[in-house]
Design a protein around this motif. Sequence first.
Motif, PDB file in Angstrom:
ATOM      1  N   ALA A 104       0.831  -1.206   0.000  1.00 53.10           N
ATOM      2  CA  ALA A 104       0.000   0.000   0.000  1.00 53.10           C
ATOM      3  C   ALA A 104       0.866   1.256   0.000  1.00 53.10           C
ATOM      4  O   ALA A 104       0.529   2.267  -0.639  1.00 53.10           O
ATOM      5  CB  ALA A 104      -0.931  -0.004   1.209  1.00 53.10           C
ATOM      6  N   GLN A 105       1.965   1.213   0.716  1.00 49.49           N
ATOM      7  CA  GLN A 105       2.902   2.340   0.792  1.00 49.49           C
ATOM      8  C   GLN A 105       3.478   2.659  -0.584  1.00 49.49           C
ATOM      9  O   GLN A 105       3.539   3.831  -1.000  1.00 49.49           O
ATOM     10  CB  GLN A 105       4.015   1.961   1.764  1.00 49.49           C
ATOM     11  CG  GLN A 105       5.251   2.839   1.746  1.00 49.49           C
ATOM     12  CD  GLN A 105       6.368   2.213   2.581  1.00 49.49           C
ATOM     13  OE1 GLN A 105       6.305   2.211   3.801  1.00 49.49           O
ATOM     14  NE2 GLN A 105       7.376   1.660   1.931  1.00 49.49           N
ATOM     15  N   GLU A 106       3.897   1.629  -1.302  1.00 47.37           N
ATOM     16  CA  GLU A 106       4.496   1.840  -2.619  1.00 47.37           C
ATOM     17  C   GLU A 106       3.452   2.246  -3.659  1.00 47.37           C
ATOM     18  O   GLU A 106       3.750   3.009  -4.578  1.00 47.37           O
ATOM     19  CB  GLU A 106       5.248   0.578  -3.059  1.00 47.37           C
ATOM     20  CG  GLU A 106       6.434   0.247  -2.172  1.00 47.37           C
ATOM     21  CD  GLU A 106       7.405   1.412  -2.034  1.00 47.37           C
ATOM     22  OE1 GLU A 106       7.773   2.003  -3.073  1.00 47.37           O
ATOM     23  OE2 GLU A 106       7.782   1.731  -0.886  1.00 47.37           O
ATOM     24  N   MET A 107       2.241   1.757  -3.516  1.00 45.39           N
ATOM     25  CA  MET A 107       1.177   2.217  -4.408  1.00 45.39           C
ATOM     26  C   MET A 107       0.899   3.702  -4.181  1.00 45.39           C
ATOM     27  O   MET A 107       0.705   4.463  -5.143  1.00 45.39           O
ATOM     28  CB  MET A 107      -0.086   1.385  -4.185  1.00 45.39           C
ATOM     29  CG  MET A 107       0.030  -0.063  -4.625  1.00 45.39           C
ATOM     30  SD  MET A 107       0.236  -0.269  -6.415  1.00 45.39           S
ATOM     31  CE  MET A 107      -1.451  -0.044  -6.994  1.00 45.39           C
ATOM     32  N   LEU A 108       0.896   4.127  -2.926  1.00 49.33           N
ATOM     33  CA  LEU A 108       0.728   5.548  -2.629  1.00 49.33           C
ATOM     34  C   LEU A 108       1.869   6.372  -3.212  1.00 49.33           C
ATOM     35  O   LEU A 108       1.652   7.496  -3.697  1.00 49.33           O
ATOM     36  CB  LEU A 108       0.649   5.761  -1.120  1.00 49.33           C
ATOM     37  CG  LEU A 108      -0.708   5.503  -0.474  1.00 49.33           C
ATOM     38  CD1 LEU A 108      -0.567   5.355   1.030  1.00 49.33           C
ATOM     39  CD2 LEU A 108      -1.679   6.637  -0.802  1.00 49.33           C
ATOM     40  N   ARG A 109       3.062   5.832  -3.169  1.00 52.78           N
ATOM     41  CA  ARG A 109       4.208   6.544  -3.733  1.00 52.78           C
ATOM     42  C   ARG A 109       3.991   6.796  -5.231  1.00 52.78           C
ATOM     43  O   ARG A 109       4.506   7.771  -5.805  1.00 52.78           O
ATOM     44  CB  ARG A 109       5.487   5.728  -3.514  1.00 52.78           C
ATOM     45  CG  ARG A 109       6.768   6.549  -3.661  1.00 52.78           C
ATOM     46  CD  ARG A 109       8.019   5.698  -3.476  1.00 52.78           C
ATOM     47  NE  ARG A 109       7.991   4.907  -2.273  1.00 52.78           N
ATOM     48  CZ  ARG A 109       8.224   5.375  -1.042  1.00 52.78           C
ATOM     49  NH1 ARG A 109       8.480   6.663  -0.873  1.00 52.78           N
ATOM     50  NH2 ARG A 109       8.200   4.570   0.012  1.00 52.78           N
ATOM     51  N   ASN A 110       3.215   5.899  -5.844  1.00 55.34           N
ATOM     52  CA  ASN A 110       2.899   6.035  -7.262  1.00 55.34           C
ATOM     53  C   ASN A 110       1.480   6.549  -7.489  1.00 55.34           C
ATOM     54  O   ASN A 110       0.878   6.319  -8.525  1.00 55.34           O
ATOM     55  CB  ASN A 110       3.106   4.686  -7.955  1.00 55.34           C
ATOM     56  CG  ASN A 110       4.571   4.292  -8.012  1.00 55.34           C
ATOM     57  OD1 ASN A 110       5.318   4.797  -8.835  1.00 55.34           O
ATOM     58  ND2 ASN A 110       4.974   3.401  -7.122  1.00 55.34           N
ATOM     59  N   ARG A 111       0.950   7.235  -6.452  1.00 54.17           N
ATOM     60  CA  ARG A 111      -0.308   7.970  -6.513  1.00 54.17           C
ATOM     61  C   ARG A 111      -1.546   7.081  -6.720  1.00 54.17           C
ATOM     62  O   ARG A 111      -2.486   7.461  -7.408  1.00 54.17           O
ATOM     63  CB  ARG A 111      -0.256   9.040  -7.613  1.00 54.17           C
ATOM     64  CG  ARG A 111       0.754  10.150  -7.331  1.00 54.17           C
ATOM     65  CD  ARG A 111       0.288  11.007  -6.159  1.00 54.17           C
ATOM     66  NE  ARG A 111       1.129  12.158  -5.954  1.00 54.17           N
ATOM     67  CZ  ARG A 111       2.082  12.244  -5.008  1.00 54.17           C
ATOM     68  NH1 ARG A 111       2.284  11.217  -4.194  1.00 54.17           N
ATOM     69  NH2 ARG A 111       2.801  13.335  -4.883  1.00 54.17           N
TER      70      ARG A 111
END
Length: 458
Positions: free
Chosen positions: A395-402
Amino acid sequence: MSRDKTDNQSLSQRLHAVIPGGAHTYSRGDDQFPSNAPALLERGEGAYVWDVDGNRYLDYGMALRSVTLGYAHPKVNAAAIAEIGKGVGLTRASMTELRAAERLSQLIPAAEMVKFAKNGSNVTTAAVKIARAYTRRKYVCVPRQHPFFSFDDWFIGSTAIKRGVLSEHASTTLLFDYNDINSLAAHFAAYPDQIAAVMLEPATHITPCSSTCSARWPQIPCAECPENSTNFLHQVRNLAHANGALFILDEMITGFRWHLKGAQHFFGVEPDLVTFGKAMANGFALAAVAGKAEYMEVGAINKPGMERTFLLSSTHGGEMPALGAFLAAVDICEQEDVPAHLWSYGARLREGLQALAAERGLADHFLLEGPAVALNYVTRDATGQASPVMRTIFAQEMLRNRVMIPWISISLAHGPTELDQTLLAASKALDVYAAALNGNPADFLEGEPVKPVFRPTN
Protein backbone atom coordinates in the motif's frame (compact mmCIF):
# COMPACT_ATOMS: atom_id res chain seq x y z
CA MET A 1 3.72 20.23 -4.78
CA SER A 2 4.26 17.23 -2.51
CA ARG A 3 3.75 17.52 1.20
CA ASP A 4 6.65 16.34 3.35
CA LYS A 5 6.35 13.94 6.27
CA THR A 6 6.59 16.65 8.93
CA ASP A 7 3.56 18.45 7.53
CA ASN A 8 1.68 15.16 7.45
CA GLN A 9 2.48 14.56 11.12
CA SER A 10 1.40 18.09 12.00
CA LEU A 11 -1.97 17.61 10.33
CA SER A 12 -2.40 14.29 12.11
CA GLN A 13 -1.62 15.90 15.47
CA ARG A 14 -4.21 18.61 14.84
CA LEU A 15 -6.80 15.96 14.02
CA HIS A 16 -6.09 13.91 17.14
CA ALA A 17 -6.17 17.05 19.30
CA VAL A 18 -9.84 17.68 18.53
CA ILE A 19 -11.22 14.32 17.29
CA PRO A 20 -10.86 11.10 19.34
CA GLY A 21 -9.20 8.65 16.98
CA GLY A 22 -8.40 11.39 14.48
CA ALA A 23 -11.45 10.60 12.33
CA HIS A 24 -15.14 9.88 12.70
CA THR A 25 -14.81 6.22 11.82
CA TYR A 26 -11.97 3.99 12.92
CA SER A 27 -11.50 2.69 9.36
CA ARG A 28 -10.13 6.13 8.45
CA GLY A 29 -7.62 6.14 11.31
CA ASP A 30 -3.87 6.59 10.96
CA ASP A 31 -3.31 2.98 11.99
CA GLN A 32 -5.19 1.77 8.91
CA PHE A 33 -2.86 3.42 6.39
CA PRO A 34 0.87 3.58 5.63
CA SER A 35 2.70 6.56 7.07
CA ASN A 36 3.03 8.18 3.62
CA ALA A 37 -0.75 8.37 3.19
CA PRO A 38 -2.12 11.93 3.26
CA ALA A 39 -3.47 12.75 6.72
CA LEU A 40 -6.24 14.85 5.20
CA LEU A 41 -8.02 14.86 1.86
CA GLU A 42 -9.47 18.02 0.35
CA ARG A 43 -11.91 16.70 -2.23
CA GLY A 44 -12.87 13.86 -4.57
CA GLU A 45 -14.09 13.66 -8.15
CA GLY A 46 -14.74 10.54 -10.18
CA ALA A 47 -12.26 7.88 -9.11
CA TYR A 48 -9.76 10.39 -7.68
CA VAL A 49 -9.10 12.26 -4.45
CA TRP A 50 -6.85 15.26 -3.78
CA ASP A 51 -4.90 16.09 -0.63
CA VAL A 52 -4.55 19.59 0.82
CA ASP A 53 -1.52 20.33 -1.36
CA GLY A 54 -3.24 19.36 -4.59
CA ASN A 55 -1.65 15.93 -5.02
CA ARG A 56 -4.05 13.63 -6.87
CA TYR A 57 -4.52 9.95 -6.02
CA LEU A 58 -6.45 7.27 -7.84
CA ASP A 59 -8.65 5.89 -5.06
CA TYR A 60 -9.80 2.35 -4.33
CA GLY A 61 -11.09 3.16 -0.85
CA MET A 62 -14.07 5.03 -2.34
CA ALA A 63 -15.20 6.55 0.96
CA LEU A 64 -15.20 3.21 2.79
CA ARG A 65 -17.01 1.50 -0.12
CA SER A 66 -19.90 3.99 -0.04
CA VAL A 67 -19.28 5.51 -3.50
CA THR A 68 -20.12 3.31 -6.49
CA LEU A 69 -20.72 5.91 -9.20
CA GLY A 70 -17.69 8.10 -8.51
CA TYR A 71 -17.16 11.09 -6.26
CA ALA A 72 -19.30 14.20 -6.89
CA HIS A 73 -21.40 12.54 -9.57
CA PRO A 74 -23.16 15.51 -11.23
CA LYS A 75 -26.63 13.90 -11.49
CA VAL A 76 -26.57 12.73 -7.88
CA ASN A 77 -25.35 16.12 -6.70
CA ALA A 78 -28.04 17.89 -8.72
CA ALA A 79 -30.74 15.71 -7.18
CA ALA A 80 -29.47 16.43 -3.66
CA ILE A 81 -29.23 20.17 -4.36
CA ALA A 82 -32.81 20.18 -5.64
CA GLU A 83 -33.93 18.66 -2.32
CA ILE A 84 -31.91 21.25 -0.37
CA GLY A 85 -34.01 23.84 -2.15
CA LYS A 86 -37.14 22.18 -0.78
CA GLY A 87 -36.01 22.72 2.81
CA VAL A 88 -33.82 19.65 3.65
CA GLY A 89 -36.16 18.26 6.33
CA LEU A 90 -39.77 19.18 7.04
CA THR A 91 -42.12 19.03 10.02
CA ARG A 92 -43.98 15.99 8.68
CA ALA A 93 -42.96 13.21 6.32
CA SER A 94 -42.07 14.52 2.88
CA MET A 95 -43.10 13.41 -0.59
CA THR A 96 -39.43 12.62 -1.24
CA GLU A 97 -39.49 10.28 1.75
CA LEU A 98 -42.49 8.45 0.33
CA ARG A 99 -41.00 8.23 -3.15
CA ALA A 100 -37.74 6.83 -1.80
CA ALA A 101 -39.48 4.21 0.35
CA GLU A 102 -41.70 3.14 -2.54
CA ARG A 103 -38.71 2.96 -4.91
CA LEU A 104 -36.78 0.66 -2.59
CA SER A 105 -39.88 -1.43 -1.96
CA GLN A 106 -40.53 -1.81 -5.68
CA LEU A 107 -36.91 -2.71 -6.35
CA ILE A 108 -36.36 -5.27 -3.57
CA PRO A 109 -39.12 -7.89 -3.19
CA ALA A 110 -38.29 -8.48 0.49
CA ALA A 111 -38.54 -4.74 1.25
CA GLU A 112 -42.29 -4.48 1.76
CA MET A 113 -41.75 -1.74 4.37
CA VAL A 114 -38.78 0.57 4.95
CA LYS A 115 -37.32 2.74 7.72
CA PHE A 116 -34.52 5.15 6.80
CA ALA A 117 -31.66 6.26 9.06
CA LYS A 118 -28.26 7.91 8.69
CA ASN A 119 -25.82 5.06 9.38
CA GLY A 120 -25.53 1.31 9.19
CA SER A 121 -25.15 0.72 12.92
CA ASN A 122 -28.59 2.18 13.61
CA VAL A 123 -30.37 0.02 11.06
CA THR A 124 -28.68 -3.25 11.99
CA THR A 125 -29.55 -2.60 15.64
CA ALA A 126 -33.08 -1.78 14.51
CA ALA A 127 -33.25 -5.11 12.66
CA VAL A 128 -32.23 -6.92 15.84
CA LYS A 129 -34.90 -5.01 17.78
CA ILE A 130 -37.55 -5.93 15.22
CA ALA A 131 -36.59 -9.60 15.49
CA ARG A 132 -36.67 -9.49 19.29
CA ALA A 133 -39.99 -7.66 19.35
CA TYR A 134 -41.58 -10.07 16.90
CA THR A 135 -40.24 -13.32 18.38
CA ARG A 136 -40.02 -12.07 21.99
CA ARG A 137 -36.66 -13.80 22.20
CA LYS A 138 -33.26 -12.65 23.42
CA TYR A 139 -30.31 -13.90 21.35
CA VAL A 140 -28.95 -13.02 17.91
CA CYS A 141 -26.34 -15.02 15.96
CA VAL A 142 -23.68 -13.44 13.72
CA PRO A 143 -20.62 -14.88 11.92
CA ARG A 144 -17.26 -14.23 13.57
CA GLN A 145 -15.73 -13.78 10.08
CA HIS A 146 -17.82 -10.68 9.32
CA PRO A 147 -15.95 -7.75 10.84
CA PHE A 148 -18.61 -5.17 11.64
CA PHE A 149 -22.34 -4.94 12.18
CA SER A 150 -22.86 -2.09 14.65
CA PHE A 151 -21.16 0.24 17.13
CA ASP A 152 -23.80 -0.74 19.70
CA ASP A 153 -22.96 -2.95 22.66
CA TRP A 154 -24.78 -6.03 21.38
CA PHE A 155 -22.15 -6.35 18.63
CA ILE A 156 -19.01 -4.48 19.77
CA GLY A 157 -18.98 -6.53 22.95
CA SER A 158 -18.48 -9.65 20.83
CA THR A 159 -15.18 -8.23 19.47
CA ALA A 160 -11.84 -7.81 21.18
CA ILE A 161 -12.82 -4.31 22.36
CA LYS A 162 -14.67 -4.53 25.68
CA ARG A 163 -14.08 -1.18 27.37
CA GLY A 164 -17.26 0.81 27.92
CA VAL A 165 -19.46 -2.09 26.85
CA LEU A 166 -22.21 -3.60 29.00
CA SER A 167 -21.33 -7.29 29.18
CA GLU A 168 -24.97 -8.25 29.70
CA HIS A 169 -25.77 -6.75 26.28
CA ALA A 170 -22.81 -8.40 24.57
CA SER A 171 -23.71 -11.78 26.06
CA THR A 172 -26.86 -11.86 23.92
CA THR A 173 -24.75 -12.17 20.75
CA LEU A 174 -23.68 -15.68 19.72
CA LEU A 175 -20.86 -16.19 17.21
CA PHE A 176 -20.81 -18.92 14.60
CA ASP A 177 -18.62 -19.65 11.59
CA TYR A 178 -19.63 -18.61 8.08
CA ASN A 179 -20.05 -21.63 5.78
CA ASP A 180 -20.24 -23.99 8.79
CA ILE A 181 -23.91 -24.72 9.37
CA ASN A 182 -23.11 -27.07 12.26
CA SER A 183 -21.61 -24.20 14.26
CA LEU A 184 -24.92 -22.35 13.94
CA ALA A 185 -27.01 -25.45 14.63
CA ALA A 186 -25.09 -25.88 17.89
CA HIS A 187 -26.44 -22.54 19.15
CA PHE A 188 -30.02 -23.48 18.34
CA ALA A 189 -29.48 -26.71 20.26
CA ALA A 190 -27.94 -24.89 23.23
CA TYR A 191 -30.56 -22.10 23.29
CA PRO A 192 -33.85 -23.71 22.24
CA ASP A 193 -36.65 -21.21 21.55
CA GLN A 194 -34.38 -18.34 22.66
CA ILE A 195 -32.76 -17.14 19.42
CA ALA A 196 -34.55 -14.22 17.75
CA ALA A 197 -32.52 -13.95 14.56
CA VAL A 198 -29.48 -14.85 12.53
CA MET A 199 -27.80 -11.87 10.86
CA LEU A 200 -25.01 -12.13 8.30
CA GLU A 201 -23.63 -10.53 5.18
CA PRO A 202 -24.63 -12.52 2.09
CA ALA A 203 -20.97 -12.68 1.05
CA THR A 204 -17.65 -10.92 1.42
CA HIS A 205 -14.65 -12.17 -0.54
CA ILE A 206 -15.89 -15.51 0.80
CA THR A 207 -19.08 -16.72 -0.88
CA PRO A 208 -21.78 -19.09 0.36
CA CYS A 209 -21.44 -21.38 -2.64
CA SER A 210 -19.90 -24.83 -2.75
CA SER A 211 -16.56 -25.41 -4.45
CA THR A 212 -18.38 -26.92 -7.44
CA CYS A 213 -20.72 -23.94 -7.94
CA SER A 214 -21.22 -23.23 -11.65
CA ALA A 215 -22.20 -19.57 -11.24
CA ARG A 216 -20.33 -17.23 -13.58
CA TRP A 217 -21.54 -13.65 -13.37
CA PRO A 218 -22.98 -12.01 -15.36
CA GLN A 219 -23.72 -15.00 -17.60
CA ILE A 220 -24.85 -17.38 -14.83
CA PRO A 221 -25.80 -15.81 -11.48
CA CYS A 222 -25.83 -18.05 -8.43
CA ALA A 223 -29.63 -18.06 -8.42
CA GLU A 224 -29.54 -20.11 -11.65
CA CYS A 225 -26.95 -22.60 -10.41
CA PRO A 226 -28.31 -26.17 -9.96
CA GLU A 227 -26.76 -26.24 -6.49
CA ASN A 228 -28.25 -22.91 -5.41
CA SER A 229 -30.76 -24.40 -2.97
CA THR A 230 -27.94 -25.97 -0.98
CA ASN A 231 -25.71 -22.92 -0.60
CA PHE A 232 -24.97 -21.62 2.88
CA LEU A 233 -27.50 -18.78 2.82
CA HIS A 234 -30.32 -21.20 2.08
CA GLN A 235 -29.07 -23.50 4.83
CA VAL A 236 -29.06 -20.64 7.33
CA ARG A 237 -32.52 -19.46 6.29
CA ASN A 238 -33.97 -22.96 6.56
CA LEU A 239 -32.36 -23.57 9.95
CA ALA A 240 -33.50 -20.21 11.33
CA HIS A 241 -37.08 -20.70 10.16
CA ALA A 242 -37.19 -24.27 11.45
CA ASN A 243 -36.38 -22.85 14.87
CA GLY A 244 -38.72 -19.84 14.78
CA ALA A 245 -35.95 -17.25 14.22
CA LEU A 246 -35.77 -14.50 11.59
CA PHE A 247 -33.24 -14.50 8.76
CA ILE A 248 -31.56 -11.09 8.35
CA LEU A 249 -29.17 -10.13 5.54
CA ASP A 250 -26.86 -7.17 6.06
CA GLU A 251 -26.39 -5.75 2.55
CA MET A 252 -24.47 -2.70 3.70
CA ILE A 253 -21.60 -3.54 1.32
CA THR A 254 -23.15 -5.96 -1.17
CA GLY A 255 -26.27 -3.88 -1.88
CA PHE A 256 -26.28 -2.18 -5.30
CA ARG A 257 -22.93 -3.82 -6.08
CA TRP A 258 -23.48 -7.52 -6.65
CA HIS A 259 -26.78 -6.77 -8.38
CA LEU A 260 -29.19 -3.86 -8.58
CA LYS A 261 -31.57 -5.90 -6.42
CA GLY A 262 -28.80 -6.85 -4.01
CA ALA A 263 -26.80 -9.98 -3.34
CA GLN A 264 -30.03 -11.60 -2.14
CA HIS A 265 -31.20 -11.58 -5.76
CA PHE A 266 -27.83 -12.78 -7.03
CA PHE A 267 -27.88 -15.72 -4.62
CA GLY A 268 -31.59 -16.37 -5.02
CA VAL A 269 -32.53 -16.14 -1.35
CA GLU A 270 -35.11 -13.86 0.26
CA PRO A 271 -34.51 -12.50 3.77
CA ASP A 272 -37.10 -11.64 6.38
CA LEU A 273 -35.29 -8.37 7.07
CA VAL A 274 -32.51 -6.62 5.19
CA THR A 275 -30.26 -3.62 5.87
CA PHE A 276 -28.74 -1.27 3.30
CA GLY A 277 -26.41 1.72 3.42
CA LYS A 278 -23.11 2.89 1.95
CA ALA A 279 -23.58 2.67 -1.83
CA MET A 280 -27.34 3.22 -1.84
CA ALA A 281 -26.92 7.01 -2.11
CA ASN A 282 -23.41 7.21 -3.61
CA GLY A 283 -21.84 8.43 -0.39
CA PHE A 284 -24.66 10.53 1.04
CA ALA A 285 -25.54 9.63 4.63
CA LEU A 286 -28.37 7.15 4.24
CA ALA A 287 -29.16 3.68 5.51
CA ALA A 288 -32.28 1.57 5.65
CA VAL A 289 -33.80 -1.39 7.41
CA ALA A 290 -36.46 -3.08 5.31
CA GLY A 291 -38.38 -6.30 5.31
CA LYS A 292 -41.62 -8.16 5.24
CA ALA A 293 -44.54 -6.11 6.55
CA GLU A 294 -45.39 -8.85 9.05
CA TYR A 295 -42.14 -8.09 10.90
CA MET A 296 -41.68 -4.38 10.15
CA GLU A 297 -45.14 -3.55 11.48
CA VAL A 298 -43.95 -4.05 15.06
CA GLY A 299 -42.96 -0.37 14.72
CA ALA A 300 -46.37 0.74 13.43
CA ILE A 301 -48.65 3.28 15.15
CA ASN A 302 -51.80 2.59 13.09
CA LYS A 303 -52.66 -0.76 14.70
CA PRO A 304 -55.11 0.06 17.53
CA GLY A 305 -54.41 -1.83 20.74
CA MET A 306 -51.11 -3.32 19.55
CA GLU A 307 -48.23 -3.18 22.04
CA ARG A 308 -45.81 -0.47 20.92
CA THR A 309 -42.20 -1.03 19.83
CA PHE A 310 -40.04 2.09 19.76
CA LEU A 311 -38.11 1.28 16.63
CA LEU A 312 -36.12 3.93 14.76
CA SER A 313 -36.92 7.56 15.53
CA SER A 314 -34.48 9.88 13.83
CA THR A 315 -34.86 13.60 13.16
CA HIS A 316 -32.64 13.27 10.10
CA GLY A 317 -33.77 9.84 8.91
CA GLY A 318 -36.05 11.52 6.37
CA GLU A 319 -33.53 14.17 5.32
CA MET A 320 -34.46 14.92 1.74
CA PRO A 321 -31.05 15.58 0.09
CA ALA A 322 -29.81 12.06 0.92
CA LEU A 323 -33.11 10.53 -0.20
CA GLY A 324 -32.98 12.52 -3.43
CA ALA A 325 -29.42 11.30 -3.94
CA PHE A 326 -30.65 7.73 -3.45
CA LEU A 327 -33.39 8.14 -6.05
CA ALA A 328 -30.89 9.52 -8.57
CA ALA A 329 -28.21 6.94 -7.75
CA VAL A 330 -30.51 3.96 -8.12
CA ASP A 331 -31.74 5.29 -11.48
CA ILE A 332 -28.15 5.59 -12.71
CA CYS A 333 -27.31 2.17 -11.33
CA GLU A 334 -30.23 0.72 -13.29
CA GLN A 335 -29.75 2.68 -16.52
CA GLU A 336 -25.99 2.09 -16.79
CA ASP A 337 -25.95 -1.41 -15.27
CA VAL A 338 -23.35 -0.39 -12.73
CA PRO A 339 -23.02 -3.87 -11.14
CA ALA A 340 -22.03 -5.34 -14.52
CA HIS A 341 -19.26 -2.73 -14.78
CA LEU A 342 -18.02 -3.50 -11.27
CA TRP A 343 -17.80 -7.21 -12.09
CA SER A 344 -16.08 -6.57 -15.43
CA TYR A 345 -13.50 -4.10 -14.11
CA GLY A 346 -12.78 -6.34 -11.14
CA ALA A 347 -12.09 -9.29 -13.43
CA ARG A 348 -9.62 -7.26 -15.50
CA LEU A 349 -7.96 -5.85 -12.40
CA ARG A 350 -7.53 -9.32 -10.91
CA GLU A 351 -6.09 -10.68 -14.15
CA GLY A 352 -3.61 -7.81 -14.39
CA LEU A 353 -2.43 -7.94 -10.79
CA GLN A 354 -2.09 -11.71 -10.85
CA ALA A 355 0.01 -11.52 -14.00
CA LEU A 356 2.32 -8.90 -12.47
CA ALA A 357 2.75 -10.99 -9.32
CA ALA A 358 3.49 -14.14 -11.32
CA GLU A 359 6.11 -12.35 -13.44
CA ARG A 360 8.00 -11.55 -10.23
CA GLY A 361 7.67 -14.98 -8.68
CA LEU A 362 5.14 -13.66 -6.14
CA ALA A 363 2.15 -15.83 -7.03
CA ASP A 364 2.25 -17.46 -3.58
CA HIS A 365 2.94 -14.20 -1.74
CA PHE A 366 0.60 -11.66 -3.34
CA LEU A 367 -2.82 -13.09 -4.07
CA LEU A 368 -6.26 -11.90 -5.13
CA GLU A 369 -9.14 -13.72 -3.50
CA GLY A 370 -12.90 -13.45 -3.85
CA PRO A 371 -15.23 -12.88 -6.81
CA ALA A 372 -14.46 -10.01 -9.18
CA VAL A 373 -17.01 -7.71 -7.50
CA ALA A 374 -15.51 -8.23 -4.05
CA LEU A 375 -11.76 -8.61 -4.49
CA ASN A 376 -9.40 -8.78 -1.55
CA TYR A 377 -5.64 -8.73 -1.87
CA VAL A 378 -3.69 -11.01 0.45
CA THR A 379 -0.05 -10.43 1.34
CA ARG A 380 2.17 -13.22 2.66
CA ASP A 381 5.70 -13.15 4.01
CA ALA A 382 8.57 -15.45 3.05
CA THR A 383 7.16 -18.22 5.26
CA GLY A 384 3.76 -18.02 3.61
CA GLN A 385 2.03 -16.39 6.60
CA ALA A 386 -0.37 -13.46 6.20
CA SER A 387 1.68 -10.34 6.82
CA PRO A 388 0.46 -6.84 7.79
CA VAL A 389 4.03 -5.62 7.19
CA MET A 390 3.99 -6.79 3.58
CA ARG A 391 0.48 -5.39 3.12
CA THR A 392 1.69 -2.02 4.37
CA ILE A 393 4.70 -2.10 2.05
CA PHE A 394 2.47 -2.75 -0.96
CA ALA A 395 0.00 0.00 0.00
CA GLN A 396 2.90 2.34 0.79
CA GLU A 397 4.50 1.84 -2.62
CA MET A 398 1.18 2.22 -4.41
CA LEU A 399 0.73 5.55 -2.63
CA ARG A 400 4.21 6.54 -3.73
CA ASN A 401 2.90 6.03 -7.26
CA ARG A 402 -0.31 7.97 -6.51
CA VAL A 403 -2.71 5.05 -6.07
CA MET A 404 -4.53 4.74 -2.74
CA ILE A 405 -5.53 1.11 -2.28
CA PRO A 406 -6.16 0.23 1.39
CA TRP A 407 -8.66 -2.31 0.02
CA ILE A 408 -10.32 -2.76 -3.36
CA SER A 409 -13.59 -0.91 -3.92
CA ILE A 410 -14.47 -0.25 -7.55
CA SER A 411 -16.77 2.43 -8.93
CA LEU A 412 -18.35 3.27 -12.27
CA ALA A 413 -15.66 5.97 -12.60
CA HIS A 414 -12.90 3.36 -12.76
CA GLY A 415 -12.28 2.80 -16.45
CA PRO A 416 -9.48 1.76 -18.85
CA THR A 417 -7.29 4.74 -17.96
CA GLU A 418 -7.57 3.97 -14.25
CA LEU A 419 -6.84 0.30 -14.84
CA ASP A 420 -3.67 1.15 -16.77
CA GLN A 421 -2.58 3.57 -14.05
CA THR A 422 -3.20 0.95 -11.37
CA LEU A 423 -1.21 -1.76 -13.13
CA LEU A 424 1.69 0.60 -13.85
CA ALA A 425 1.82 1.57 -10.18
CA ALA A 426 1.49 -2.08 -9.13
CA SER A 427 4.41 -3.12 -11.35
CA LYS A 428 6.64 -0.69 -9.46
CA ALA A 429 5.15 -1.55 -6.05
CA LEU A 430 5.60 -5.28 -6.60
CA ASP A 431 9.25 -4.75 -7.53
CA VAL A 432 9.78 -3.28 -4.07
CA TYR A 433 7.57 -5.99 -2.56
CA ALA A 434 9.77 -8.69 -4.11
CA ALA A 435 12.93 -7.02 -2.80
CA ALA A 436 11.43 -6.78 0.68
CA LEU A 437 10.39 -10.42 0.57
CA ASN A 438 13.92 -11.47 -0.32
CA GLY A 439 15.51 -9.19 2.25
CA ASN A 440 14.45 -7.70 5.58
CA PRO A 441 10.92 -6.27 5.15
CA ALA A 442 11.48 -3.81 8.01
CA ASP A 443 14.13 -2.09 5.89
CA PHE A 444 11.50 -1.23 3.29
CA LEU A 445 8.77 -0.09 5.66
CA GLU A 446 8.22 3.56 6.52
CA GLY A 447 6.54 4.01 9.89
CA GLU A 448 4.38 1.36 11.52
CA PRO A 449 2.53 -1.48 9.81
CA VAL A 450 -1.25 -1.25 9.56
CA LYS A 451 -3.15 -2.76 12.49
CA PRO A 452 -6.55 -4.41 12.90
CA VAL A 453 -9.33 -2.10 14.06
CA PHE A 454 -10.58 -4.66 16.58
CA ARG A 455 -7.69 -5.02 19.02
CA PRO A 456 -7.84 -4.64 22.80
CA THR A 457 -5.05 -2.05 23.14
CA ASN A 458 -3.56 0.68 20.98
